[in-house]
Write a protein that holds these residues in place. Structure first.
Motif, short mmCIF file in Angstrom:
data_model
loop_
_atom_site.label_atom_id
_atom_site.label_comp_id
_atom_site.label_asym_id
_atom_site.label_seq_id
_atom_site.Cartn_x
_atom_site.Cartn_y
_atom_site.Cartn_z
N HIS A 30 0.81 -1.21 0.00
CA HIS A 30 0.00 0.00 0.00
C HIS A 30 0.85 1.27 0.00
O HIS A 30 0.40 2.31 -0.46
CB HIS A 30 -1.01 -0.02 1.15
N GLU A 37 0.33 -3.31 14.76
CA GLU A 37 1.19 -3.80 13.70
C GLU A 37 2.59 -4.15 14.18
O GLU A 37 3.46 -4.51 13.39
CB GLU A 37 1.29 -2.76 12.60
N MET A 41 -1.39 -0.34 10.29
CA MET A 41 -1.42 1.10 9.94
C MET A 41 -1.71 1.31 8.46
O MET A 41 -2.52 2.13 8.09
CB MET A 41 -0.09 1.73 10.34
N CYS A 42 -1.03 0.51 7.62
CA CYS A 42 -1.24 0.66 6.18
C CYS A 42 -2.37 -0.23 5.66
O CYS A 42 -2.47 -0.51 4.48
CB CYS A 42 0.04 0.36 5.42
N LEU A 43 -3.19 -0.69 6.57
CA LEU A 43 -4.32 -1.53 6.21
C LEU A 43 -5.19 -0.82 5.16
O LEU A 43 -5.50 0.36 5.31
CB LEU A 43 -5.16 -1.77 7.46
N GLY A 44 -5.56 -1.56 4.13
CA GLY A 44 -6.44 -0.98 3.12
C GLY A 44 -7.51 -1.98 2.78
O GLY A 44 -7.25 -3.18 2.71
N VAL A 45 -8.73 -1.53 2.61
CA VAL A 45 -9.84 -2.43 2.36
C VAL A 45 -10.48 -2.10 1.01
O VAL A 45 -10.74 -0.93 0.73
CB VAL A 45 -10.90 -2.29 3.48
N PRO A 46 -10.73 -3.14 0.17
CA PRO A 46 -11.38 -2.84 -1.11
C PRO A 46 -12.88 -2.59 -0.94
O PRO A 46 -13.55 -3.31 -0.20
CB PRO A 46 -11.14 -4.11 -1.93
N GLY A 47 -13.38 -1.56 -1.58
CA GLY A 47 -14.81 -1.26 -1.54
C GLY A 47 -15.27 -0.78 -2.91
O GLY A 47 -14.45 -0.36 -3.74
N ILE A 52 -9.21 1.00 -3.08
CA ILE A 52 -8.65 0.58 -1.79
C ILE A 52 -8.77 1.76 -0.84
O ILE A 52 -8.31 2.87 -1.17
CB ILE A 52 -7.17 0.17 -1.93
N VAL A 53 -9.38 1.53 0.30
CA VAL A 53 -9.62 2.62 1.25
C VAL A 53 -8.74 2.45 2.48
O VAL A 53 -8.65 1.37 3.06
CB VAL A 53 -11.11 2.68 1.66
N HIS A 54 -8.08 3.54 2.82
CA HIS A 54 -7.19 3.54 3.98
C HIS A 54 -7.39 4.85 4.75
O HIS A 54 -7.35 5.92 4.15
CB HIS A 54 -5.73 3.41 3.50
N ALA A 55 -7.62 4.76 6.03
CA ALA A 55 -7.78 5.94 6.90
C ALA A 55 -8.79 6.95 6.33
O ALA A 55 -8.56 8.15 6.35
CB ALA A 55 -6.43 6.61 7.17
N ILE A 87 -9.74 7.55 3.27
CA ILE A 87 -9.64 8.02 1.90
C ILE A 87 -9.30 6.87 0.95
O ILE A 87 -8.64 5.89 1.34
CB ILE A 87 -8.66 9.21 1.71
N ILE A 140 -7.16 5.30 -1.73
CA ILE A 140 -5.77 5.57 -2.12
C ILE A 140 -5.46 5.10 -3.54
O ILE A 140 -4.48 5.53 -4.12
CB ILE A 140 -4.74 4.97 -1.13
#
Ligand code: SF4
Lengths: 368, 81
Positions: free
Chosen positions: A194, A350, B1-7, B48-51, B53, B55
Motif C-alpha cells: 500500500h 502492527e 497502519m497501512c491496512l487498506g480495504v477494497p470497496g 482501496i480505502v485507507h484511513a 480516503i 488511495i
C-alpha cells in the motif's frame, strides 16, 4: 468481499507453499517492511510453515513503533493542556513515552479522541470551534495523503483550531539504513504494497541494483504474501537483483500521481528521528512553511518537551532490523506484555512483538 | 497502519477535487469516503480505502490475470501426484 476472499484460498496457498519449498535450495532471509504483512505472516502461520526453507524477518514496518518518544511526550503534554483535544489513531494510545503513554495521560484527565481518519479529526475541529484539536499525524506514505488532505481542507475552510503533529515516516530510507548495517542479514525484500500504491516503485530499481537485493512489491492476503515470497525466492535463486510487482491489481509503476501531488503540496522530505534507529536521512516528512500555522510544534512550542528518553530495555530496533526475532528478546512475554509494555512493538496493532504474542502460540493455520 | 480495504464506489457525493467524496460499499455496508486521490473513479469501480480516503483504484484486468494464474497453478498441482 470481492478482491479479498479470492486471495485466501486454501488450495492455492498449499500449492504456492509447495512451489516455494521446491524452489528454495537454501534458507533465504526475506524481510517484510509492513506491519500489516508481518501480522498476516504470523497470523496465517506462513512464517512457521516455511521456516525450513525461508527465514522471514520483520522490518521497521510499523510507523507507530518508530515514532520518537519525544513525539509521544509532546502529545501527552498537549492532551493535558487546557482546552485541547489530541486526536489519534487508536494504535498510539498504549505506546510508552518517556514517562507515560497517552492512555495514562487520559487517566490523569488528558483529553484524547481516537479517530479512524485524519478527516475525522478535522470534523472534530468543526464540532468544537472553541477547543484546539491536534492530530497526531503518524504513518507511512500510505497515510500521508490523508493527513495532507486534512491540512488542505482545514486551510480552505479557514479552520484555525486544527493543527497536526507531523510524524510521517518514509519506507525506502529505512530500508537503506538496514542494508547499510554491518551485520545486515536481509537477502530480499517484500516491499509494502500500500505504500507502493502511493509512491509507485521507480525508486526501488536503483536501490535493488545498488544493494544487489531483489525487491518484490507484495500485497497482504495469504496468497499475495505467498506469491511475493515465491517470486523473491525465484529471483534469489536465479541471481537477479531486480524489482517485480506481485500486487499489480493496485500498484502501478508510477504510483498514484494525484496522491503524490497532495503530499507534495503540504509536505517536504526531511530527516527524522526513528525510535531505536536514530536519525534517518530523508526518513520523514515535515510540513511546508506555508502551513506553519497548522504545525502544532510551532503553535504550541510552549509545551514542547525536551528530547525524549531512549528505550532502556526494549530491543525493538534489533527486532525491526532483523537481528533478533521478538521471542529472542529476553523481555518478551515476561517483563514486556501488551498490558505492561516496555516498547512500542508490543502494543501497536502492527508491531512484530504484538503479532507473536497474539498468534504464535497457536498451531499452524492454513487459511480456509 | 497501512491496512487498506477494497470497496465498491456506489454513489458520487461531491466531485470537487480536494473535497471529493463518494459512497463506497464494503460487504453491504456503505460509508462516505474521501476521493481526492481517485477523482476519475467510475460507479462500480473498486477502490482501496485507507484511513478514510481512497488511495487507489483496483485494476480489474490485472486482478483477473492474477486469478487466472492462480487457477492454472491449482490445476498443475492437481496433475502432480
Ligand atoms: S518484547 Fe517488548 S521489550 Fe522486547 S523488543 Fe518487543 S517491545 Fe521491546
Amino acid at each position: 468481499m470481492k478482491h479479498l476472499d479470492e486471495y485466501r484460498d486454501a488450495a492455492a496457498s498449499q500449492s504456492l507453499i509447495t512451489d516455494i519449498r521446491a524452489r528454495a535450495t537454501r534458507p533465504w532471509v526475506l524481510m517484510d517492511v509492513c506491519g500489516g504483512q508481518t501480522h498476516n505472516l504470523v497470523r496465517y502461520g506462513i512464517e512457521r510453515e516455511l521456516a525450513d526453507c525461508v527465514e522471514l524477518i520483520h522490518g521497521p514496518g510499523c510507523p507507530v513503533c518508530v515514532t520518537a518518544t519525544e513525539l509521544i511526550d509532546f502529545a501527552v503534554a498537549l492532551a493535558l493542556r487546557p482546552n485541547t483535544i489530541v486526536a489519534s489513531f487508536g494504535d498510539m494510545l498504549r505506546v510508552p513515552g518517556s514517562s507515560q503513554s497517552l492512555m495514562q495521560a487520559r487517566e490523569r484527565g488528558g483529553r484524547i479522541q481516537i479517530v479512524y481518519s485524519p478527516l475525522d479529526a478535522l470534523a472534530l475541529a468543526r464540532q468544537h470551534p472553541n477547543a484546539e484539536i491536534v492530530f497526531l499525524a503518524v504513518g507511512f506514505e500510505t497515510t500521508a495523503p490523508a493527513t495532507a488532505l486534512a491540512v488542505i481542507q482545514a486551510t480552505k475552510l479557514s479552520l484555525n483550531n486544527f493543527s497536526i503533529v507531523p510524524a510521517h515516516v518514509r519506507v525506502l530510507p529505512a530500508m537503506e539504513t538496514i542494508m547499510r548495517m554491518p551485520d545486515n542479514r536481509v537477502e530480499g525484500f517484500l516491499a509494502a504494497g500500500h505504500v507502493c500504491c502511493i509512491t509507485g516503485f521507480e525508486a526501488y530499481q536503483p536501490f535493488a541494483s545498488r544493494f544487489r537485493v531483489p525487491i518484490v512489491i507484495t500485497g497482504f492476503e495469504p496468497i499475495d504474501l505467498l506469491r511475493g515470497i515465491l517470486k523473491t525466492v525465484e529471483l534469489l535463486e536465479t541471481g537477479q537483483a531486480i524489482v517485480k510487482n506481485q500486487y499489480s491489481r493496485t500498484v502501478q509503476r508510477q504510483g498514484n500521481l494525484a496522491a503524490q501531488s497532495i503530499i507534495d503540496q503540504v509536505y517536504e522530505v526531511d530527516d527524522r528521528d526513528w525510535r531505536g534507529f536514530g536519525t534517518i536521512s530523508g526518513g520523514g516528512y515535515r510540513l511546508r512553511a506555508e502551513y506553519s500555522l497548522m504545525n502544532a510544534r510551532q503553535k504550541f512550542a510552549d509545551v514542547l518537551p525536551p528530547k525524549g528518553r531512549g528505550d532502556v530495555d526494549c530491543r525493538g530496533a534489533d527486532v525491526m532490523s532483523g537481528k533478533i526475532k521478538p521471542k529472542q528478546c529476553p523481555a518478551f512475554a515476561t517483563t514486556c506484555t501488551p498490558q505492561s509494555p516496555l516498547g512500542a512493538p508490543m502494543v501497536s496493532s502492527e508491531g512484530a512483538c504484538a503479532a507473536y504474542y497474539r498468534f504464535e502460540p497457536l498451531p499452524i493455520k492454513v487459511p480456509s | 497502519m497501512c491496512l487498506g480495504v477494497p470497496g465498491r464506489v456506489v454513489r458520487w457525493i461531491n466531485r470537487e477535487s480536494n473535497f471529493a467524496k463518494a459512497e463506497v460499499e464494503f460487504s453491504g455496508v456503505r460509508r462516505e469516503i474521501h476521493m481526492a486521490c481517485v477523482t476519475d473513479a467510475n460507479l462500480g469501480d473498486y477502490v482501496i480505502v485507507h484511513a478514510g480516503i481512497a488511495i487507489c483504484l483496483v485494476d480489474e484486468v490485472e486482478a483477473e490475470q492474477t486469478l487466472a494464474e492462480l487457477k492454472s497453478l491449482g490445476e498443475n498441482s492437481d496433475e502432480t501426484p
